[in-house]
Design a protein around this motif. Structure first.
Motif, PDB file in Angstrom:
ATOM      1  N   TYR A 177      -7.484  -9.365  -3.576  1.00  0.00           N
ATOM      2  CA  TYR A 177      -6.191  -9.084  -2.955  1.00  0.00           C
ATOM      3  C   TYR A 177      -5.059  -9.761  -3.730  1.00  0.00           C
ATOM      4  CZ  TYR A 177      -8.629  -7.342   1.238  1.00  0.00           C
ATOM      5  OH  TYR A 177      -9.410  -6.638   2.123  1.00  0.00           O
ATOM      6  N   MET A 178      -5.270 -11.021  -4.135  1.00  0.00           N
ATOM      7  CA  MET A 178      -4.240 -11.734  -4.897  1.00  0.00           C
ATOM      8  C   MET A 178      -3.993 -11.052  -6.245  1.00  0.00           C
ATOM      9  SD  MET A 178      -5.083 -15.718  -4.426  1.00  0.00           S
ATOM     10  CE  MET A 178      -4.690 -16.633  -2.964  1.00  0.00           C
ATOM     11  N   ARG A 179      -5.063 -10.665  -6.919  1.00  0.00           N
ATOM     12  CA  ARG A 179      -4.920  -9.998  -8.222  1.00  0.00           C
ATOM     13  C   ARG A 179      -4.074  -8.736  -8.080  1.00  0.00           C
ATOM     14  NH1 ARG A 179      -9.946  -6.891 -10.268  1.00  0.00           N
ATOM     15  NH2 ARG A 179      -9.103  -5.505  -8.681  1.00  0.00           N
ATOM     16  N   ASP A 180      -4.327  -7.970  -7.006  1.00  0.00           N
ATOM     17  CA  ASP A 180      -3.609  -6.717  -6.784  1.00  0.00           C
ATOM     18  C   ASP A 180      -2.321  -6.914  -5.985  1.00  0.00           C
ATOM     19  OD1 ASP A 180      -5.674  -5.537  -8.168  1.00  0.00           O
ATOM     20  OD2 ASP A 180      -6.695  -4.785  -6.376  1.00  0.00           O
ATOM     21  N   LYS A 181      -1.954  -8.171  -5.743  1.00  0.00           N
ATOM     22  CA  LYS A 181      -0.711  -8.542  -5.054  1.00  0.00           C
ATOM     23  C   LYS A 181      -0.595  -7.925  -3.662  1.00  0.00           C
ATOM     24  CE  LYS A 181       1.535  -9.620  -9.272  1.00  0.00           C
ATOM     25  NZ  LYS A 181       2.197  -9.145 -10.423  1.00  0.00           N
ATOM     26  N   PHE A 182      -1.722  -7.862  -2.955  1.00  0.00           N
ATOM     27  CA  PHE A 182      -1.780  -7.352  -1.581  1.00  0.00           C
ATOM     28  C   PHE A 182      -1.148  -5.964  -1.480  1.00  0.00           C
ATOM     29  CE2 PHE A 182      -2.276 -11.882  -1.187  1.00  0.00           C
ATOM     30  CZ  PHE A 182      -3.263 -12.006  -0.230  1.00  0.00           C
ATOM     31  N   ARG A 183      -1.363  -5.139  -2.491  1.00  0.00           N
ATOM     32  CA  ARG A 183      -0.785  -3.802  -2.559  1.00  0.00           C
ATOM     33  C   ARG A 183      -1.896  -2.783  -2.788  1.00  0.00           C
ATOM     34  NH1 ARG A 183       4.387  -2.723  -3.390  1.00  0.00           N
ATOM     35  NH2 ARG A 183       4.793  -4.848  -4.018  1.00  0.00           N
ATOM     36  N   CYS A 184      -1.855  -1.691  -2.030  1.00  0.00           N
ATOM     37  CA  CYS A 184      -2.814  -0.600  -2.217  1.00  0.00           C
ATOM     38  C   CYS A 184      -2.622  -0.051  -3.624  1.00  0.00           C
ATOM     39  CB  CYS A 184      -2.585   0.500  -1.184  1.00  0.00           C
ATOM     40  SG  CYS A 184      -3.623   1.960  -1.455  1.00  0.00           S
ATOM     41  N   GLN A 185      -3.701   0.068  -4.362  1.00  0.00           N
ATOM     42  CA  GLN A 185      -3.617   0.510  -5.749  1.00  0.00           C
ATOM     43  C   GLN A 185      -3.553   2.027  -5.893  1.00  0.00           C
ATOM     44  OE1 GLN A 185      -3.152  -1.783  -8.380  1.00  0.00           O
ATOM     45  NE2 GLN A 185      -2.707  -2.838  -6.454  1.00  0.00           N
ATOM     46  N   TYR A 186      -3.496   2.726  -4.765  1.00  0.00           N
ATOM     47  CA  TYR A 186      -3.354   4.179  -4.793  1.00  0.00           C
ATOM     48  C   TYR A 186      -1.960   4.617  -4.339  1.00  0.00           C
ATOM     49  CZ  TYR A 186      -8.389   4.047  -5.376  1.00  0.00           C
ATOM     50  OH  TYR A 186      -9.642   3.787  -5.846  1.00  0.00           O
ATOM     51  N   VAL A 206     -10.844  -2.397  -6.368  1.00  0.00           N
ATOM     52  CA  VAL A 206      -9.396  -2.538  -6.204  1.00  0.00           C
ATOM     53  C   VAL A 206      -9.061  -2.626  -4.719  1.00  0.00           C
ATOM     54  CG1 VAL A 206      -8.769  -1.342  -8.343  1.00  0.00           C
ATOM     55  CG2 VAL A 206      -9.025  -0.046  -6.233  1.00  0.00           C
ATOM     56  N   THR A 207      -7.863  -3.092  -4.453  1.00  0.00           N
ATOM     57  CA  THR A 207      -7.347  -3.162  -3.098  1.00  0.00           C
ATOM     58  C   THR A 207      -6.854  -1.776  -2.685  1.00  0.00           C
ATOM     59  OG1 THR A 207      -6.656  -5.437  -3.476  1.00  0.00           O
ATOM     60  CG2 THR A 207      -5.627  -4.286  -1.643  1.00  0.00           C
ATOM     61  N   ALA A 208      -7.184  -1.385  -1.453  1.00  0.00           N
ATOM     62  CA  ALA A 208      -6.737  -0.086  -0.949  1.00  0.00           C
ATOM     63  C   ALA A 208      -6.420  -0.210   0.537  1.00  0.00           C
ATOM     64  CB  ALA A 208      -7.812   0.972  -1.161  1.00  0.00           C
ATOM     65  N   CYS A 209      -5.454   0.572   0.996  1.00  0.00           N
ATOM     66  CA  CYS A 209      -5.208   0.637   2.434  1.00  0.00           C
ATOM     67  C   CYS A 209      -6.313   1.503   3.049  1.00  0.00           C
ATOM     68  CB  CYS A 209      -3.819   1.200   2.722  1.00  0.00           C
ATOM     69  SG  CYS A 209      -3.567   2.913   2.224  1.00  0.00           S
ATOM     70  N   VAL A 210      -6.474   1.416   4.341  1.00  0.00           N
ATOM     71  CA  VAL A 210      -7.550   2.148   5.017  1.00  0.00           C
ATOM     72  C   VAL A 210      -7.395   3.652   4.831  1.00  0.00           C
ATOM     73  CG1 VAL A 210      -8.601   2.609   7.266  1.00  0.00           C
ATOM     74  CG2 VAL A 210      -7.886   0.289   6.686  1.00  0.00           C
ATOM     75  N   ALA A 211      -6.154   4.150   4.928  1.00  0.00           N
ATOM     76  CA  ALA A 211      -5.927   5.600   4.797  1.00  0.00           C
ATOM     77  C   ALA A 211      -6.334   6.102   3.411  1.00  0.00           C
ATOM     78  CB  ALA A 211      -4.462   5.920   5.075  1.00  0.00           C
ATOM     79  N   CYS A 212      -5.940   5.399   2.374  1.00  0.00           N
ATOM     80  CA  CYS A 212      -6.288   5.832   1.007  1.00  0.00           C
ATOM     81  C   CYS A 212      -7.782   5.682   0.749  1.00  0.00           C
ATOM     82  CB  CYS A 212      -5.502   5.035  -0.021  1.00  0.00           C
ATOM     83  SG  CYS A 212      -3.761   5.498  -0.104  1.00  0.00           S
ATOM     84  N   ASN A 213      -8.387   4.627   1.276  1.00  0.00           N
ATOM     85  CA  ASN A 213      -9.824   4.428   1.082  1.00  0.00           C
ATOM     86  C   ASN A 213     -10.596   5.567   1.739  1.00  0.00           C
ATOM     87  OD1 ASN A 213     -12.303   3.348   0.440  1.00  0.00           O
ATOM     88  ND2 ASN A 213     -11.866   1.337   1.295  1.00  0.00           N
ATOM     89  N   ASN A 214     -10.180   5.965   2.939  1.00  0.00           N
ATOM     90  CA  ASN A 214     -10.845   7.078   3.628  1.00  0.00           C
ATOM     91  C   ASN A 214     -10.585   8.406   2.909  1.00  0.00           C
ATOM     92  OD1 ASN A 214     -11.983   5.498   5.612  1.00  0.00           O
ATOM     93  ND2 ASN A 214     -10.252   5.745   7.009  1.00  0.00           N
ATOM     94  N   ARG A 215      -9.378   8.585   2.411  1.00  0.00           N
ATOM     95  CA  ARG A 215      -9.041   9.829   1.717  1.00  0.00           C
ATOM     96  C   ARG A 215      -9.828   9.972   0.417  1.00  0.00           C
ATOM     97  NH1 ARG A 215      -3.603  10.685  -1.296  1.00  0.00           N
ATOM     98  NH2 ARG A 215      -4.163  12.559  -2.427  1.00  0.00           N
ATOM     99  N   LYS A 216      -9.974   8.868  -0.324  1.00  0.00           N
ATOM    100  CA  LYS A 216     -10.714   8.908  -1.581  1.00  0.00           C
ATOM    101  C   LYS A 216     -12.195   9.128  -1.331  1.00  0.00           C
ATOM    102  CE  LYS A 216     -11.979   6.089  -5.503  1.00  0.00           C
ATOM    103  NZ  LYS A 216     -13.290   5.677  -5.089  1.00  0.00           N
ATOM    104  N   SER A 217     -12.692   8.515  -0.281  1.00  0.00           N
ATOM    105  CA  SER A 217     -14.078   8.679   0.150  1.00  0.00           C
ATOM    106  C   SER A 217     -15.055   8.361  -0.969  1.00  0.00           C
ATOM    107  CB  SER A 217     -14.266  10.096   0.697  1.00  0.00           C
ATOM    108  OG  SER A 217     -15.531  10.239   1.269  1.00  0.00           O
ATOM    109  N   ASN A 218     -16.022   9.228  -1.189  1.00  0.00           N
ATOM    110  CA  ASN A 218     -17.101   8.996  -2.147  1.00  0.00           C
ATOM    111  C   ASN A 218     -16.820   9.701  -3.476  1.00  0.00           C
ATOM    112  OD1 ASN A 218     -19.538   7.957  -2.981  1.00  0.00           O
ATOM    113  ND2 ASN A 218     -20.725   9.675  -2.192  1.00  0.00           N
ATOM    114  N   ARG A 219     -15.548   9.612  -3.924  1.00  0.00           N
ATOM    115  CA  ARG A 219     -15.167  10.282  -5.162  1.00  0.00           C
ATOM    116  C   ARG A 219     -14.522   9.279  -6.107  1.00  0.00           C
ATOM    117  NH1 ARG A 219     -11.454  14.863  -2.565  1.00  0.00           N
ATOM    118  NH2 ARG A 219     -10.811  13.045  -1.381  1.00  0.00           N
TER     119      ARG A 219
END
Length: 192
Positions: free
Chosen positions: A81-90, A120-133
């Motif tokens: 999280y610190m490396r990615d500055k608490f920001r969703c990388q998507y 990478v850090t991701a918000c829940v919405a982006c993590n779910n949207r990306k899924s298994n891809r």
């Protein structure tokens, strides 16, 4: 100054090892295992009968070989999280640690590993949207370059703490001149 503040710990060779609490730094000073390189301004620790200046940077008197131990150390969620500055990388949304998740760039089910280079850090919405891809398959490009993911996590944590501690910057080489922009300019001129 609270006794729970952080003190920068250097190896005998001035290589940053990490941070320790003020209490631990004072104990190490009493045991004569470290030398104090910098004090934390005029701050002092008081006891019933004495007072001691609070160290800000300490250096070990004996060398510790930590390379092997660092390479074998596991990944820590907060360091990512610190490396990615608490920001969703998507999507770029900045959130607190409770609202963020970790996403595998190459999904584990498809051979991706648990290394910090693949997470990478991701918000829940982006993590779910990306899924298994992969990001390319999901049409969700990463905001961070792969070279930025290669930064050692220990250095990320130290630099995070050093933002508020000016006396640490010279030991972490944060004030050193960054030649990346100049090198990119030279490469572009050579291509033209």
């Amino acid at each position: 100054m609270t006794i729970n503040g952080r003190v920068l710990l250097l190896n005998q060779t001035y290589e940053p090892l990490g941070t320790v609490s003020v209490a631990r730094a004072i104990i190490m000073t009493f045991k004569n295992t470290v030398t104090v390189e910098e004090y934390d301004g005029d701050r002092v620790l008081h006891s019933a009968h004495d007072e001691w200046p609070v160290p800000s940077v300490i250096r070990r008197r004996s060398y510790i070989n930590v390379r092997r131990r660092r390479e074998a150390a596991g990944m820590k969620r907060l360091r990512i999280y610190m490396r990615d500055k608490f920001r969703c990388q998507y999507c770029g949304e900045k959130s607190g640690a409770a609202e963020l998740t970790l996403d595998h760039i190459m999904p584990r089910s498809r051979g991706g590993d648990n290394s910090p280079l693949n997470i990478v850090t991701a918000c829940v919405a982006c993590n779910n949207r990306k899924s298994n891809r992969t990001p390319a398959e999901a049409r969700m490009p990463l905001l961070t370059t792969q070279s930025a993911l290669r930064v050692k996590l220990e250095r990320v944590v130290l630099c995070h703490y050093a933002e508020a501690r000016a006396e640490w910057r010279k030991y972490l080489f944060m004030d050193a001149h960054d030649d990346r922009d100049l090198l990119a300019k030279v490469r572009n001129e050579r291509r033209a």
